[in-house]
Design an enzyme around this catalytic site. Structure first.
Site, PDB file in Angstrom:
ATOM      1  N   CYS A 111       5.563   7.768 -22.543  1.00 22.99           N
ATOM      2  CA  CYS A 111       6.774   8.185 -21.841  1.00 22.99           C
ATOM      3  C   CYS A 111       8.025   7.894 -22.667  1.00 22.99           C
ATOM      4  O   CYS A 111       9.089   8.471 -22.411  1.00 22.99           O
ATOM      5  CB  CYS A 111       6.858   7.526 -20.468  1.00 22.99           C
ATOM      6  N   HIS A 112       7.904   7.022 -23.674  1.00 26.31           N
ATOM      7  CA  HIS A 112       9.053   6.733 -24.539  1.00 26.31           C
ATOM      8  C   HIS A 112       9.454   7.942 -25.383  1.00 26.31           C
ATOM      9  O   HIS A 112      10.556   7.967 -25.930  1.00 26.31           O
ATOM     10  CB  HIS A 112       8.741   5.541 -25.452  1.00 26.31           C
ATOM     11  N   TYR A 147      12.783  16.088 -20.335  1.00 25.24           N
ATOM     12  CA  TYR A 147      12.233  16.183 -18.984  1.00 25.24           C
ATOM     13  C   TYR A 147      12.024  17.645 -18.596  1.00 25.24           C
ATOM     14  O   TYR A 147      11.028  17.993 -17.963  1.00 25.24           O
ATOM     15  CB  TYR A 147      13.175  15.492 -17.995  1.00 25.24           C
ATOM     16  N   GLU A 151       7.577   4.738 -34.723  1.00 22.73           N
ATOM     17  CA  GLU A 151       6.655   5.876 -34.811  1.00 22.73           C
ATOM     18  C   GLU A 151       7.145   6.895 -35.836  1.00 22.73           C
ATOM     19  O   GLU A 151       6.348   7.442 -36.613  1.00 22.73           O
ATOM     20  CB  GLU A 151       6.501   6.541 -33.443  1.00 22.73           C
ATOM     21  N   ASN A 193       5.137   5.623 -14.743  1.00 20.52           N
ATOM     22  CA  ASN A 193       4.004   5.526 -15.663  1.00 20.52           C
ATOM     23  C   ASN A 193       3.474   4.091 -15.718  1.00 20.52           C
ATOM     24  O   ASN A 193       4.213   3.170 -16.069  1.00 20.52           O
ATOM     25  CB  ASN A 193       4.447   5.984 -17.062  1.00 20.52           C
TER      26      ASN A 193
END
Length: 285
Positions: A247-248, A216, A274, A239
């Site tokens: 945002c993950h 953040y 990912e 979001n």
């Protein structure tokens, strides 16, 4: 994605939740398979097919130390490029240009009056989705548990809009992200309802390459507002576009993955998946 694929994701999510709760013990394949009431061979095959890597390597991807190593190795250069430089070539989005457009003040204030919004329900690697679009782009994409509740939440965001349940070309284009590990896309347009600050934060999230994480505080610095970490967290929590606006990929400075609007287990699953797509079978010290 068919019903069986969703069942498989649910099983994998259960496995991930178990691993999260017991990662200090580094549970063996047989132990996790037994929790799912599957044979070790079946679990290994199912997990590898879904995640693209073995359960053991996936555990490493989703461990605290892996998160910390990503932050240590990548954060220094993560936002060196300006927003205009686009997405990293290491990302699954490397051949994609995403445009983000905010709604006009009138559209923002009047609850979507004069907007026609198409919406539909779909499936993905990470669970059922509700996706909605205007003539200008995708305006809403969320993971859902109950379809009717998700529909009413969408309507509440745009109470004056006209809603039509149908899948359009914009939705089909976006859904390719969830139907293929290597989508052939060139452009996705997003039409979002948000304040100037929220739009700026969401835009910054698009600069985080697939397989990398940030904090953040780093996002606050990237938008030239280093003292706004708390406000950044609030904007990220608002979001409206799951997965496409990643945002993950934002975690706590300690390396802990933290909460997620659509569930901590799902966040862990997406981060691990990912990482597996980008880095394959890495070697850890």
């Amino acid at each position: 994605m068919n019903d069986q694929a969703h069942i498989n994701y649910t099983r994998i999510a259960e496995a991930i939740a178990y691993i999260q709760q017991n990662f200090k013990q580094q549970p063996h394949l047989d132990v996790v398979a037994d929790v799912l009431h599957l044979s070790p061979a079946h679990f290994q095959r199912l997990f590898t097919e879904w995640a693209g890597t073995s359960p053991k390597k996936f555990l490493q991807f989703t461990s605290l130390e892996y998160a910390k190593s990503l932050l240590k190795d990548k954060q220094a250069t993560l936002f060196d490029a300006t927003f205009e430089t686009g997405l990293s070539s290491t990302s699954r989005l490397h051949d994609l240009f995403i445009t983000l457009e905010g709604m006009t003040p009138a559209e923002y204030q009047n609850g979507g009056q004069h907007l026609t919004i198409n919406y539909s329900f779909a499936s993905s690697f990470f669970g059922p989705l509700l996706i909605a679009s205007t003539a200008k782009g995708i305006c809403h994409l969320v993971f859902v548990e109950e379809e009717e509740i998700a529909k009413q939440e969408l309507i509440a965001k745009f109470p004056q809009a006209k809603f039509i349940e149908q899948t359009d070309a914009l939705q089909n284009q976006a859904l390719q992200f969830f139907q293929s590990k290597t989508p052939d896309l060139h452009q996705i347009k997003l039409h979002l309802k948000g304040t100037d600050f929220q739009l700026k934060v969401w835009q910054s999230l698009l600069a985080i390459p697939m397989g990398e994480l940030t904090t953040y505080g780093a996002i606050a610095q990237a938008i030239d507002n280093p003292k706004a970490s708390r406000a950044v967290g609030t904007a990220i929590g608002s979001n409206p576009i799951a997965f496409l606006i990643p945002c993950h990929r934002v975690i706590q400075a300690s390396g802990v993955f933290g909460n997620y609007m659509w569930g901590a287990t799902r966040k862990t699953a997406i981060i691990g998946w990912e990482g597996a797509q980008v880095y394959g079978e890495p070697t850890f010290k």
